[in-house]
Design a protein around this motif. Structure first.
Motif, PDB file in Angstrom:
ATOM      1  N   ALA A 141      50.725 -28.945 -12.199  1.00 47.60           N
ATOM      2  CA  ALA A 141      51.516 -28.975 -13.440  1.00 47.60           C
ATOM      3  C   ALA A 141      53.005 -28.815 -13.142  1.00 47.60           C
ATOM      4  O   ALA A 141      53.852 -29.489 -13.747  1.00 47.60           O
ATOM      5  CB  ALA A 141      51.044 -27.868 -14.390  1.00 47.60           C
ATOM      6  N   ALA A 142      53.337 -27.930 -12.182  1.00 46.86           N
ATOM      7  CA  ALA A 142      54.735 -27.729 -11.798  1.00 46.86           C
ATOM      8  C   ALA A 142      55.306 -28.990 -11.145  1.00 46.86           C
ATOM      9  O   ALA A 142      56.457 -29.377 -11.413  1.00 46.86           O
ATOM     10  CB  ALA A 142      54.844 -26.536 -10.839  1.00 46.86           C
ATOM     11  N   GLU A 143      54.506 -29.639 -10.310  1.00 51.58           N
ATOM     12  CA  GLU A 143      54.941 -30.881  -9.657  1.00 51.58           C
ATOM     13  C   GLU A 143      55.151 -31.996 -10.680  1.00 51.58           C
ATOM     14  O   GLU A 143      56.100 -32.778 -10.577  1.00 51.58           O
ATOM     15  CB  GLU A 143      53.911 -31.313  -8.608  1.00 51.58           C
ATOM     16  N   LEU A 144      54.267 -32.059 -11.672  1.00 51.51           N
ATOM     17  CA  LEU A 144      54.385 -33.086 -12.705  1.00 51.51           C
ATOM     18  C   LEU A 144      55.627 -32.860 -13.563  1.00 51.51           C
ATOM     19  O   LEU A 144      56.307 -33.815 -13.959  1.00 51.51           O
ATOM     20  CB  LEU A 144      53.129 -33.091 -13.582  1.00 51.51           C
ATOM     21  N   LYS A 145      55.921 -31.579 -13.819  1.00 49.52           N
ATOM     22  CA  LYS A 145      57.123 -31.250 -14.598  1.00 49.52           C
ATOM     23  C   LYS A 145      58.388 -31.650 -13.836  1.00 49.52           C
ATOM     24  O   LYS A 145      59.356 -32.159 -14.413  1.00 49.52           O
ATOM     25  CB  LYS A 145      57.137 -29.750 -14.902  1.00 49.52           C
ATOM     26  N   ALA A 146      58.371 -31.443 -12.512  1.00 47.78           N
ATOM     27  CA  ALA A 146      59.529 -31.790 -11.677  1.00 47.78           C
ATOM     28  C   ALA A 146      59.666 -33.296 -11.509  1.00 47.78           C
ATOM     29  O   ALA A 146      60.781 -33.824 -11.394  1.00 47.78           O
ATOM     30  CB  ALA A 146      59.405 -31.109 -10.310  1.00 47.78           C
ATOM     31  N   ASN A 147      58.524 -34.007 -11.510  1.00 48.81           N
ATOM     32  CA  ASN A 147      58.540 -35.458 -11.318  1.00 48.81           C
ATOM     33  C   ASN A 147      57.511 -36.116 -12.234  1.00 48.81           C
ATOM     34  O   ASN A 147      56.356 -36.331 -11.843  1.00 48.81           O
ATOM     35  CB  ASN A 147      58.250 -35.807  -9.846  1.00 48.81           C
ATOM     36  N   PRO A 148      57.908 -36.468 -13.467  1.00 46.72           N
ATOM     37  CA  PRO A 148      56.962 -37.049 -14.435  1.00 46.72           C
ATOM     38  C   PRO A 148      56.470 -38.445 -14.064  1.00 46.72           C
ATOM     39  O   PRO A 148      55.582 -38.973 -14.735  1.00 46.72           O
ATOM     40  CB  PRO A 148      57.778 -37.097 -15.737  1.00 46.72           C
ATOM     41  N   GLU A 149      57.017 -39.038 -13.001  1.00 47.09           N
ATOM     42  CA  GLU A 149      56.634 -40.397 -12.614  1.00 47.09           C
ATOM     43  C   GLU A 149      55.537 -40.424 -11.551  1.00 47.09           C
ATOM     44  O   GLU A 149      55.316 -41.454 -10.910  1.00 47.09           O
ATOM     45  CB  GLU A 149      57.865 -41.160 -12.095  1.00 47.09           C
ATOM     46  N   GLN A 150      54.871 -39.296 -11.345  1.00 45.83           N
ATOM     47  CA  GLN A 150      53.817 -39.247 -10.327  1.00 45.83           C
ATOM     48  C   GLN A 150      52.644 -40.152 -10.703  1.00 45.83           C
ATOM     49  O   GLN A 150      52.276 -40.250 -11.874  1.00 45.83           O
ATOM     50  CB  GLN A 150      53.307 -37.809 -10.169  1.00 45.83           C
ATOM     51  N   ARG A 151      52.054 -40.753  -9.664  1.00 49.95           N
ATOM     52  CA  ARG A 151      50.913 -41.641  -9.890  1.00 49.95           C
ATOM     53  C   ARG A 151      49.698 -41.151  -9.093  1.00 49.95           C
ATOM     54  O   ARG A 151      49.847 -40.538  -8.041  1.00 49.95           O
ATOM     55  CB  ARG A 151      51.245 -43.081  -9.492  1.00 49.95           C
ATOM     56  N   ASP A 152      48.544 -41.458  -9.623  1.00 51.17           N
ATOM     57  CA  ASP A 152      47.306 -41.132  -8.916  1.00 51.17           C
ATOM     58  C   ASP A 152      47.187 -42.031  -7.684  1.00 51.17           C
ATOM     59  O   ASP A 152      47.277 -43.262  -7.806  1.00 51.17           O
ATOM     60  CB  ASP A 152      46.113 -41.359  -9.844  1.00 51.17           C
ATOM     61  N   PRO A 153      47.007 -41.450  -6.486  1.00 50.74           N
ATOM     62  CA  PRO A 153      46.965 -42.278  -5.267  1.00 50.74           C
ATOM     63  C   PRO A 153      45.807 -43.282  -5.236  1.00 50.74           C
ATOM     64  O   PRO A 153      45.899 -44.309  -4.570  1.00 50.74           O
ATOM     65  CB  PRO A 153      46.805 -41.236  -4.143  1.00 50.74           C
ATOM     66  N   LEU A 154      44.735 -43.027  -5.962  1.00 49.10           N
ATOM     67  CA  LEU A 154      43.588 -43.936  -5.950  1.00 49.10           C
ATOM     68  C   LEU A 154      43.739 -45.077  -6.958  1.00 49.10           C
ATOM     69  O   LEU A 154      43.606 -46.245  -6.621  1.00 49.10           O
ATOM     70  CB  LEU A 154      42.295 -43.161  -6.234  1.00 49.10           C
ATOM     71  N   SER A 155      44.039 -44.722  -8.223  1.00 52.13           N
ATOM     72  CA  SER A 155      44.104 -45.752  -9.276  1.00 52.13           C
ATOM     73  C   SER A 155      45.499 -46.320  -9.464  1.00 52.13           C
ATOM     74  O   SER A 155      45.650 -47.407 -10.039  1.00 52.13           O
ATOM     75  CB  SER A 155      43.627 -45.154 -10.604  1.00 52.13           C
ATOM     76  N   GLY A 156      46.521 -45.584  -9.017  1.00 54.36           N
ATOM     77  CA  GLY A 156      47.897 -46.024  -9.220  1.00 54.36           C
ATOM     78  C   GLY A 156      48.421 -45.744 -10.613  1.00 54.36           C
ATOM     79  O   GLY A 156      49.560 -46.079 -10.950  1.00 54.36           O
ATOM     80  N   GLU A 157      47.594 -45.089 -11.470  1.00 61.01           N
ATOM     81  CA  GLU A 157      48.018 -44.788 -12.846  1.00 61.01           C
ATOM     82  C   GLU A 157      48.947 -43.591 -12.876  1.00 61.01           C
ATOM     83  O   GLU A 157      48.828 -42.675 -12.057  1.00 61.01           O
ATOM     84  CB  GLU A 157      46.790 -44.503 -13.723  1.00 61.01           C
ATOM     85  N   LEU A 158      49.855 -43.587 -13.862  1.00 59.80           N
ATOM     86  CA  LEU A 158      50.727 -42.438 -14.061  1.00 59.80           C
ATOM     87  C   LEU A 158      49.890 -41.226 -14.463  1.00 59.80           C
ATOM     88  O   LEU A 158      48.979 -41.337 -15.288  1.00 59.80           O
ATOM     89  CB  LEU A 158      51.753 -42.719 -15.162  1.00 59.80           C
ATOM     90  N   ILE A 159      50.195 -40.065 -13.890  1.00 62.40           N
ATOM     91  CA  ILE A 159      49.469 -38.830 -14.214  1.00 62.40           C
ATOM     92  C   ILE A 159      50.153 -38.160 -15.401  1.00 62.40           C
ATOM     93  O   ILE A 159      51.382 -38.040 -15.439  1.00 62.40           O
ATOM     94  CB  ILE A 159      49.444 -37.879 -12.999  1.00 62.40           C
ATOM     95  N   THR A 160      49.349 -37.734 -16.369  1.00 63.35           N
ATOM     96  CA  THR A 160      49.873 -37.068 -17.567  1.00 63.35           C
ATOM     97  C   THR A 160      49.327 -35.644 -17.666  1.00 63.35           C
ATOM     98  O   THR A 160      48.396 -35.270 -16.945  1.00 63.35           O
ATOM     99  CB  THR A 160      49.464 -37.835 -18.838  1.00 63.35           C
ATOM    100  N   THR A 161      49.902 -34.887 -18.586  1.00 62.94           N
ATOM    101  CA  THR A 161      49.389 -33.541 -18.867  1.00 62.94           C
ATOM    102  C   THR A 161      47.938 -33.606 -19.339  1.00 62.94           C
ATOM    103  O   THR A 161      47.125 -32.744 -18.998  1.00 62.94           O
ATOM    104  CB  THR A 161      50.259 -32.850 -19.944  1.00 62.94           C
ATOM    105  N   ALA A 162      47.615 -34.641 -20.105  1.00 67.34           N
ATOM    106  CA  ALA A 162      46.233 -34.820 -20.578  1.00 67.34           C
ATOM    107  C   ALA A 162      45.277 -34.991 -19.405  1.00 67.34           C
ATOM    108  O   ALA A 162      44.143 -34.482 -19.434  1.00 67.34           O
ATOM    109  CB  ALA A 162      46.147 -36.023 -21.509  1.00 67.34           C
ATOM    110  N   ASP A 163      45.735 -35.680 -18.349  1.00 69.53           N
ATOM    111  CA  ASP A 163      44.892 -35.854 -17.150  1.00 69.53           C
ATOM    112  C   ASP A 163      44.621 -34.514 -16.464  1.00 69.53           C
ATOM    113  O   ASP A 163      43.522 -34.290 -15.935  1.00 69.53           O
ATOM    114  CB  ASP A 163      45.567 -36.805 -16.155  1.00 69.53           C
ATOM    115  N   LEU A 164      45.615 -33.643 -16.466  1.00 69.40           N
ATOM    116  CA  LEU A 164      45.425 -32.310 -15.874  1.00 69.40           C
ATOM    117  C   LEU A 164      44.355 -31.535 -16.638  1.00 69.40           C
ATOM    118  O   LEU A 164      43.463 -30.929 -16.048  1.00 69.40           O
ATOM    119  CB  LEU A 164      46.739 -31.532 -15.877  1.00 69.40           C
ATOM    120  N   CYS A 165      44.442 -31.572 -17.971  1.00 62.50           N
ATOM    121  CA  CYS A 165      43.457 -30.871 -18.811  1.00 62.50           C
ATOM    122  C   CYS A 165      42.066 -31.475 -18.632  1.00 62.50           C
ATOM    123  O   CYS A 165      41.070 -30.748 -18.521  1.00 62.50           O
ATOM    124  CB  CYS A 165      43.869 -30.935 -20.275  1.00 62.50           C
TER     125      CYS A 165
END
Length: 349
Positions: free
Chosen positions: A220-244
């Motif tokens: 969550a801290a990494e996502l807050k610092a960099n909201p453009e993170q992507r899942d290495p497998l699917s290439g999709e952007l990671i969201t807060t909803a994905d964390l939950c």
């Protein structure tokens, strides 16, 4: 027989009135009133603040519960209260209120184990005969089965409870605690699509959640610092909803695994889910998939009975009272540590 029940082991103060019928018919819930202490987003609740909340609300709720139930003081057979486990200061507030009513109305007192209250209310509402019980809440995570007049604990959390794990992550995300942090995590998780890799900590029949919480907090801290993170497998952007979504899927898979192991061990094909986390629809869905594969079934209750409430204390207390148990005034204490298997379940064969 009619009983008044008081519950206040955590941030909810609940008062319930229940009637048991002499002819063996199902119990009648006459009233079930509850008020919740809600802390600001990003904060937990302090025991002293919750205790003050309970003291402020208890008299009002007792009056309301009696009025809704349509009963008088003369109708009440006993006063039931949560003896433990739970948070010390809130438990004390409710125990004092129960003693006050007992003395004022000249009624017997019955101290109730919080977990046994959940189990007996779940059995009553769902009609589950002899299930393996998954008890999941903010303060407790246990897999339980009945044997020889005890609710035996087959597995449990080794560190923090699953509900506490979810609540603390809600705090990390600074999302609302109203109506409950776990409920708001559940709603966010429904929008998640990316399943992230989290620690999966099952040790025999026990679980560990602290490491999972640490990992998801870091993500969550990494996502807050960099909201453009992507899942290495699917290439999709990671969201807060994905964390939950990832947190729920992982911890609930762990709970399903230890429950299935307990079912195999005791030879049961029924699962009863109780406690506040038991309201979660995804947990119920995952458990149902497992149970159906085994030719079994899942029993669960809605938020009226799975979230802490006074009626479960009234019901469990009245069962015990009808079996001859009562709590002398000088022993009407409360305790933060009161294990499920300490209770002699004298009302079952």
């Amino acid at each position: 027989m009619i009983a008044l029940g008081l519950e206040g082991s955590a941030n909810k103060i609940g008062v319930g009135v229940i009637s048991h019928h002499a002819n063996g018919k199902a119990a009648s819930v006459l009233s079930n009133i509850r008020h919740t202490y809600v802390s600001p987003p990003g904060e937990g609740f302090l025991p002293k603040d919750v205790a003050k909340h309970h003291r402020i609300w208890v008299v009002t709720l007792v009056k309301e519960a009696m009025a809704v139930a349509g009963v008088t003081i003369a109708d009440i057979g006993c006063i039931c209260y949560t003896k433990g486990p739970g948070m010390g200061a809130p438990l004390q507030s409710v125990a004092v209120a129960a003693r006050m009513l007992s003395l004022l109305w000249d009624k017997d007192l019955v101290g109730v184990n919080h977990c046994v209250g959940h189990i007996e209310m779940g059995r009553e509402i769902t009609g589950a005969h002899n299930p393996v019980v998954l008890y999941v809440s903010g303060g407790n995570t246990q897999v339980i089965a009945y044997a020889e007049q005890r609710y035996r604990i087959f597995g449990e959390a080794l560190d923090i409870a699953v509900g506490n794990c979810l609540d603390r992550f809600a705090r990390t995300l600074q999302i609302s605690n109203d109506p409950a942090p776990g409920y708001n995590i559940e709603q966010l998780a429904k929008k998640g699509k990316v399943l992230l890799d989290l620690p999966y900590a099952v040790k025999g029949m026990d679980c560990s959640f602290a490491g999972i919480l640490t990992t998801i907090d870091i993500l969550a801290a990494e996502l807050k610092a960099n909201p453009e993170q992507r899942d290495p497998l699917s290439g999709e952007l990671i969201t807060t909803a994905d964390l939950c979504f990832s947190l729920q899927e992982t911890v609930y898979a762990m709970l399903v695994e230890i429950t299935e192991r307990a079912m195999a061990h005791v030879g049961s094909n029924q699962v009863l889910i109780v406690g506040g986390v038991g309201c979660n629809e995804r947990l119920q869905e995952m458990m149902d998939l497992m149970a159906r594969d085994r030719g079994g079934s899942v029993f669960a209750t809605d938020e009226r009975y799975c979230i802490d409430n006074g009626i479960m204390i009234a019901h469990a207390g009245l069962i015990a009272y009808e079996a001859g148990f009562k709590t002398p005034l000088e022993e009407s204490t409360c305790t933060q540590r009161f294990r499920t298997d300490e209770v002699l379940v004298s009302w079952r064969d």
